[in-house]
Write a protein that holds these residues in place. Structure first.
Motif: not given
Lengths: 112, 112
Positions: A10-13, A17-19, A70-71
């Motif tokens: 999913d693009e939102s997810r 992660l980018d953030h 983030l992991n």
DNA sequence: TTGACATGTAACCTTTTAGTTACATATAAT
DNA sequence: ATTATATGTAACTAAAAGGTTACATGTCAA
């Protein structure tokens, strides 16, 4: 491992992660900000739940706030599944060349 | 890039990539064999179409046969999106240690 | 302790997706 | 030419996924 791939679909997810890649330790409220007027807080929370279940993010409670990190481990596992060691170097060289030809700097490169 | 993640979200498609990772150049018919009694040829073809659209596989026609090959480039791009160079080494060392403790050989490791 | 803030849960709706069956096209072999 | 083999396309169905609204819980501050 299935949960990881499903989570990344999913693009939102991926955006979340980018953030967290840019800056870790953000709370739900902070992670909602970029999505204001796009989706509800509950929707963002569902995404965070899915990312957490997939171990793509780790969380720490601090009072009534939940901080997210983030992991990178499961992401790394994706590569090792389908790419042999000797291939990595070739691909890295390839994408470096591509970046050079495009005049973009690999370090500051924005991803699609 | 979205097509890549969507393509990888399905277990059957990942399994197809596994087969092409083991041995490239397989035809649709050959790729169907492991899925006999699980899904139809048309279903497998749909998966191949999705993988091809995402550039995760490359194809070559040979008469009436279409041969399929794994393309590792987009997979590598996933890692570079969320993992900084200095982290790669740490994670590699970590998973190597984990494998050692589990008594498994990294080279012959089966993926989840 | 009361109210505000931060996060969590549940029921529901709509769209997407993975699969099916039926039909179609193209190449090889007899 | 005819038949068998290999791949392609289309319409349809059931389940999963992403989103919403309404309600609930837990922590901080006045």
């Amino acid at each position: 491992m299935d949960a990881v791939f499903k989570a990344l679909a999913d693009e939102s997810r991926r955006s979340i992660l980018d953030h967290l890649y840019t800056q870790g330790g953000k709370t739900l409220g902070e992670l909602c900000e970029p999505f204001a007027q796009i989706m509800s807080r509950q929707a963002v929370m569902k995404h965070l739940r899915i990312l957490e279940d997939a171990h793509l993010i780790t969380t720490v409670w601090s009072g009534r706030e939940k901080k997210h990190y983030l992991n990178p481990v499961p992401i790394h596992a994706i590569e090792t599944r389908w790419i042999r060691k000797f291939e990595k170097q070739r691909i890295d060289a390839l994408s470096a060349l591509k970046s050079a030809l495009e005049g973009t700097d690999t370090k500051g490169k924005k991803n699609a």
